[in-house]
Design a protein around this motif. Structure first.
Motif, PDB file in Angstrom:
ATOM      1  N   THR A  85      28.258  93.730  25.214  1.00 29.41           N
ATOM      2  CA  THR A  85      28.154  92.505  24.435  1.00 29.41           C
ATOM      3  C   THR A  85      26.758  92.467  23.850  1.00 29.41           C
ATOM      4  N   LEU A  86      26.667  92.482  22.532  1.00 26.83           N
ATOM      5  CA  LEU A  86      25.388  92.415  21.843  1.00 26.83           C
ATOM      6  C   LEU A  86      25.279  91.079  21.135  1.00 26.83           C
ATOM      7  N   HIS A  87      24.085  90.556  21.072  1.00 29.82           N
ATOM      8  CA  HIS A  87      23.850  89.285  20.393  1.00 29.82           C
ATOM      9  C   HIS A  87      23.050  89.565  19.132  1.00 29.82           C
ATOM     10  N   TRP A  88      23.511  89.014  18.051  1.00 30.34           N
ATOM     11  CA  TRP A  88      22.899  89.242  16.755  1.00 30.34           C
ATOM     12  C   TRP A  88      22.039  88.048  16.393  1.00 30.34           C
ATOM     13  N   VAL A  89      20.864  88.324  15.857  1.00 27.20           N
ATOM     14  CA  VAL A  89      19.961  87.262  15.404  1.00 27.20           C
ATOM     15  C   VAL A  89      19.821  87.387  13.897  1.00 27.20           C
ATOM     16  N   SER A  90      20.133  86.329  13.185  1.00 23.74           N
ATOM     17  CA  SER A  90      20.023  86.297  11.732  1.00 23.74           C
ATOM     18  C   SER A  90      18.549  86.277  11.334  1.00 23.74           C
ATOM     19  N   ALA A  91      18.118  87.253  10.543  1.00 24.04           N
ATOM     20  CA  ALA A  91      16.719  87.302  10.100  1.00 24.04           C
ATOM     21  C   ALA A  91      16.366  86.061   9.294  1.00 24.04           C
ATOM     22  N   GLY A  92      17.326  85.523   8.565  1.00 24.40           N
ATOM     23  CA  GLY A  92      17.080  84.339   7.756  1.00 24.40           C
ATOM     24  C   GLY A  92      16.852  83.073   8.557  1.00 24.40           C
ATOM     25  N   HIS A  93      17.321  83.061   9.806  1.00 30.05           N
ATOM     26  CA  HIS A  93      17.185  81.877  10.647  1.00 30.05           C
ATOM     27  C   HIS A  93      16.236  82.095  11.821  1.00 30.05           C
ATOM     28  N   ALA A  94      15.820  83.335  12.043  1.00 34.25           N
ATOM     29  CA  ALA A  94      14.957  83.661  13.181  1.00 34.25           C
ATOM     30  C   ALA A  94      13.531  83.173  12.930  1.00 34.25           C
ATOM     31  N   ILE A  95      12.759  83.127  14.018  1.00 34.13           N
ATOM     32  CA  ILE A  95      11.351  82.762  13.913  1.00 34.13           C
ATOM     33  C   ILE A  95      10.492  83.956  14.345  1.00 34.13           C
ATOM     34  N   PRO A  96       9.297  84.110  13.749  1.00 30.59           N
ATOM     35  CA  PRO A  96       8.441  85.228  14.142  1.00 30.59           C
ATOM     36  C   PRO A  96       7.805  84.969  15.512  1.00 30.59           C
ATOM     37  N   ALA A  97       7.628  86.045  16.253  1.00 32.90           N
ATOM     38  CA  ALA A  97       7.012  85.952  17.580  1.00 32.90           C
ATOM     39  C   ALA A  97       6.185  87.206  17.830  1.00 32.90           C
ATOM     40  N   GLU A  98       5.215  87.057  18.709  1.00 29.27           N
ATOM     41  CA  GLU A  98       4.464  88.215  19.212  1.00 29.27           C
ATOM     42  C   GLU A  98       5.134  88.623  20.513  1.00 29.27           C
ATOM     43  N   VAL A  99       5.336  89.926  20.686  1.00 31.08           N
ATOM     44  CA  VAL A  99       5.967  90.434  21.902  1.00 31.08           C
ATOM     45  C   VAL A  99       5.043  91.478  22.506  1.00 31.08           C
ATOM     46  N   ARG A 100       4.734  91.292  23.767  1.00 29.27           N
ATOM     47  CA  ARG A 100       3.841  92.217  24.479  1.00 29.27           C
ATOM     48  C   ARG A 100       4.660  93.027  25.473  1.00 29.27           C
ATOM     49  N   LEU A 101       4.621  94.339  25.285  1.00 31.77           N
ATOM     50  CA  LEU A 101       5.352  95.250  26.162  1.00 31.77           C
ATOM     51  C   LEU A 101       4.364  95.863  27.146  1.00 31.77           C
ATOM     52  N   TYR A 102       4.582  95.600  28.408  1.00 31.65           N
ATOM     53  CA  TYR A 102       3.716  96.152  29.445  1.00 31.65           C
ATOM     54  C   TYR A 102       4.420  97.300  30.130  1.00 31.65           C
ATOM     55  N   ASP A 103       3.673  98.354  30.394  1.00 31.43           N
ATOM     56  CA  ASP A 103       4.196  99.512  31.087  1.00 31.43           C
ATOM     57  C   ASP A 103       3.320  99.745  32.314  1.00 31.43           C
ATOM     58  N   HIS A 104       3.562 100.808  33.017  1.00 34.22           N
ATOM     59  CA  HIS A 104       2.777 101.099  34.199  1.00 34.22           C
ATOM     60  C   HIS A 104       1.298 101.229  33.847  1.00 34.22           C
TER      61      HIS A 104
END
Length: 143
Positions: free
Chosen positions: A39-58
């Motif tokens: 099950t995948l969820h789709w996000v409409s680019a026209g309705h989405a909001i910008p965000a900063e995403v921080r990916l942490y690894d080891h």
């Protein structure tokens, strides 16, 4: 949805997907017992909001940091990756600090205290696949 055909242009670029939709499988289970593979969820680019995403690894590149005498030589230069301009579901802007959400195929994320309603920031707290766990399991099987 099931993709039945991929239409490409002369340059080989995908220009159309021809799909079917089975509403009975919405939510993961159909009344007749069929289960979708994912099950995948789709996000409409026209309705989405910008965000900063921080990916942490080891923090370290090896399971036994400093074993060769230099702890700093084993630091992982990719232990933090900051992604700007990511698009997220608008409702995520109201996610309180301390609550977690799953981003499809990436892991679990929690809002950073740096977040504001106009500038959400999410930190990855857990990946979906853990390299160290796999290596540890392999070591226990080999030993």
């Amino acid at each position: 949805m099931t993709c039945r055909e991929v239409v490409k242009d002369a340059a080989g670029e995908v220009v159309e997907l021809r799909c079917t939709y089975d509403p009975a499988t919405r939510g993961g289970d159909a009344p007749d017992g069929r289960r979708p593979k994912a099950t995948l969820h789709w996000v409409s680019a026209g309705h989405a909001i910008p965000a900063e995403v921080r990916l942490y690894d080891h923090l370290f590149v090896r399971a036994d940091p400093g074993a060769d005498g230099d702890l700093f030589a084993d630091l992982n230069p990719a232990s933090e990756t900051v992604l700007q301009g990511c698009l997220v579901e608008p409702s995520l802007a109201a996610t309180p600090v301390g609550e977690t959400v799953q981003f499809e195929r990436l892991g679990y994320f929690a809002p950073d205290p740096d977040s504001t309603p106009g500038r959400p920031v999410f930190n990855r707290t857990l990946t979906l696949k853990d390299t160290w766990a796999r290596l540890g399991a392999r070591g226990r099987q080999d030993g």
